[in-house]
Design a protein around this motif. Structure first.
Motif, PDB file in Angstrom:
ATOM      1  N   GLN A   1      67.926  16.630  54.078  1.00 13.19           N
ATOM      2  CA  GLN A   1      69.247  17.231  54.296  1.00 13.19           C
ATOM      3  C   GLN A   1      69.292  17.824  55.705  1.00 13.19           C
ATOM      4  N   VAL A   2      70.484  17.860  56.276  1.00 11.06           N
ATOM      5  CA  VAL A   2      70.695  18.364  57.631  1.00 11.06           C
ATOM      6  C   VAL A   2      71.565  19.607  57.579  1.00 11.06           C
ATOM      7  N   GLN A   3      71.205  20.609  58.347  1.00 10.82           N
ATOM      8  CA  GLN A   3      72.019  21.816  58.465  1.00 10.82           C
ATOM      9  C   GLN A   3      72.419  22.012  59.926  1.00 10.82           C
ATOM     10  N   LEU A   4      73.662  22.398  60.119  1.00  6.92           N
ATOM     11  CA  LEU A   4      74.198  22.664  61.458  1.00  6.92           C
ATOM     12  C   LEU A   4      74.783  24.071  61.475  1.00  6.92           C
ATOM     13  N   VAL A   5      74.441  24.836  62.496  1.00  4.76           N
ATOM     14  CA  VAL A   5      74.947  26.199  62.619  1.00  4.76           C
ATOM     15  C   VAL A   5      75.484  26.407  64.027  1.00  4.76           C
ATOM     16  N   GLU A   6      76.798  26.664  64.130  1.00  6.28           N
ATOM     17  CA  GLU A   6      77.414  26.920  65.432  1.00  6.28           C
ATOM     18  C   GLU A   6      77.331  28.406  65.767  1.00  6.28           C
ATOM     19  N   SER A   7      77.346  28.672  67.054  1.00  7.97           N
ATOM     20  CA  SER A   7      77.415  30.052  67.536  1.00  7.97           C
ATOM     21  C   SER A   7      78.005  30.038  68.939  1.00  7.97           C
ATOM     22  N   GLY A   8      78.391  31.235  69.405  1.00  7.48           N
ATOM     23  CA  GLY A   8      78.863  31.364  70.771  1.00  7.48           C
ATOM     24  C   GLY A   8      80.357  31.522  70.924  1.00  7.48           C
ATOM     25  N   GLY A   9      81.097  31.435  69.834  1.00 10.63           N
ATOM     26  CA  GLY A   9      82.535  31.617  69.944  1.00 10.63           C
ATOM     27  C   GLY A   9      82.891  33.053  70.263  1.00 10.63           C
ATOM     28  N   GLY A  10      84.164  33.275  70.590  1.00 10.83           N
ATOM     29  CA  GLY A  10      84.591  34.627  70.897  1.00 10.83           C
ATOM     30  C   GLY A  10      85.980  34.654  71.476  1.00 10.83           C
ATOM     31  N   LEU A  11      86.368  35.834  71.940  1.00 15.82           N
ATOM     32  CA  LEU A  11      87.678  36.052  72.561  1.00 15.82           C
ATOM     33  C   LEU A  11      87.479  36.163  74.073  1.00 15.82           C
ATOM     34  N   VAL A  12      88.156  35.290  74.805  1.00 11.91           N
ATOM     35  CA  VAL A  12      88.050  35.296  76.257  1.00 11.91           C
ATOM     36  C   VAL A  12      89.449  35.200  76.856  1.00 11.91           C
ATOM     37  N   GLN A  13      89.517  35.385  78.158  1.00 14.58           N
ATOM     38  CA  GLN A  13      90.781  35.257  78.860  1.00 14.58           C
ATOM     39  C   GLN A  13      90.895  33.864  79.492  1.00 14.58           C
ATOM     40  N   ALA A  14      92.111  33.464  79.766  1.00 14.38           N
ATOM     41  CA  ALA A  14      92.349  32.179  80.414  1.00 14.38           C
ATOM     42  C   ALA A  14      91.577  32.115  81.731  1.00 14.38           C
ATOM     43  N   GLY A  15      90.916  30.979  81.941  1.00 13.54           N
ATOM     44  CA  GLY A  15      90.112  30.798  83.137  1.00 13.54           C
ATOM     45  C   GLY A  15      88.645  31.128  82.951  1.00 13.54           C
ATOM     46  N   ASP A  16      88.325  31.810  81.883  1.00 15.16           N
ATOM     47  CA  ASP A  16      86.932  32.192  81.625  1.00 15.16           C
ATOM     48  C   ASP A  16      86.134  30.996  81.120  1.00 15.16           C
ATOM     49  N   SER A  17      84.831  31.218  81.020  1.00 16.96           N
ATOM     50  CA  SER A  17      83.916  30.198  80.509  1.00 16.96           C
ATOM     51  C   SER A  17      83.245  30.696  79.236  1.00 16.96           C
ATOM     52  N   LEU A  18      82.804  29.750  78.437  1.00 16.92           N
ATOM     53  CA  LEU A  18      82.117  30.060  77.178  1.00 16.92           C
ATOM     54  C   LEU A  18      81.200  28.894  76.857  1.00 16.92           C
ATOM     55  N   THR A  19      80.052  29.184  76.269  1.00 16.10           N
ATOM     56  CA  THR A  19      79.142  28.116  75.845  1.00 16.10           C
ATOM     57  C   THR A  19      78.908  28.208  74.347  1.00 16.10           C
ATOM     58  N   LEU A  20      79.208  27.136  73.661  1.00 15.91           N
ATOM     59  CA  LEU A  20      78.942  27.045  72.236  1.00 15.91           C
ATOM     60  C   LEU A  20      77.601  26.357  72.009  1.00 15.91           C
ATOM     61  N   SER A  21      76.915  26.775  70.953  1.00 19.96           N
ATOM     62  CA  SER A  21      75.652  26.168  70.574  1.00 19.96           C
ATOM     63  C   SER A  21      75.746  25.660  69.145  1.00 19.96           C
TER      64      SER A  21
END
Length: 124
Positions: A1-21
């Motif tokens: 079986q495979v498990q996937l777990v996302e992280s890294g989301g959030g609240l940012v302003q327009a123009g900002d950067s974010l990295t999801l894992s």
């Protein structure tokens, strides 16, 4: 079986950067491809980006091309989505997905395993 777990989301302003894992566990060594999809309120879940596990070939939706970068760290069994120049239209729940077969990686039906999603909110 495979498990996937996302992280890294959030609240940012327009123009900002974010990295999801997206951390994977289980029998992922035969993965054909991994992808990111997103779902905004009242909309269908839509393709964002995908990457072939071995060849590293990448695919992007036109709406994110040039702003988002998908990558895989095979040593950590983790996929990333670097998001730059975020816009309010990028607001959605982002899901990672994995298929162990060689399928067209830009469609939802290609994927067998999904994460629980992580919220990204971009304020104007």
């Amino acid at each position: 079986q495979v498990q996937l777990v996302e992280s890294g989301g959030g609240l940012v302003q327009a123009g900002d950067s974010l990295t999801l894992s997206c951390a994977t566990s289980g029998r992922t060594f035969t993965a054909g491809a991994m992808g990111w999809f997103r779902q905004a309120p009242g909309k269908e879940r839509a393709f964002v980006a995908a990457i072939r596990w071995i060849a590293g070939t990448t695919y992007y939706a036109d709406s994110v091309k040039g702003r988002f970068t998908i990558s895989i760290d095979n040593t950590k069994n983790t996929m990333y989505l670097q998001m730059n120049g975020l816009k309010p239209d990028d607001t959605a729940v982002y899901y990672c997905a994995l298929t162990q077969l060689y399928r067209t990686p830009t469609v939802r039906s290609a994927y067998d395993y999904w994460g629980q999603g992580t919220q990204v909110t971009v304020s104007s």
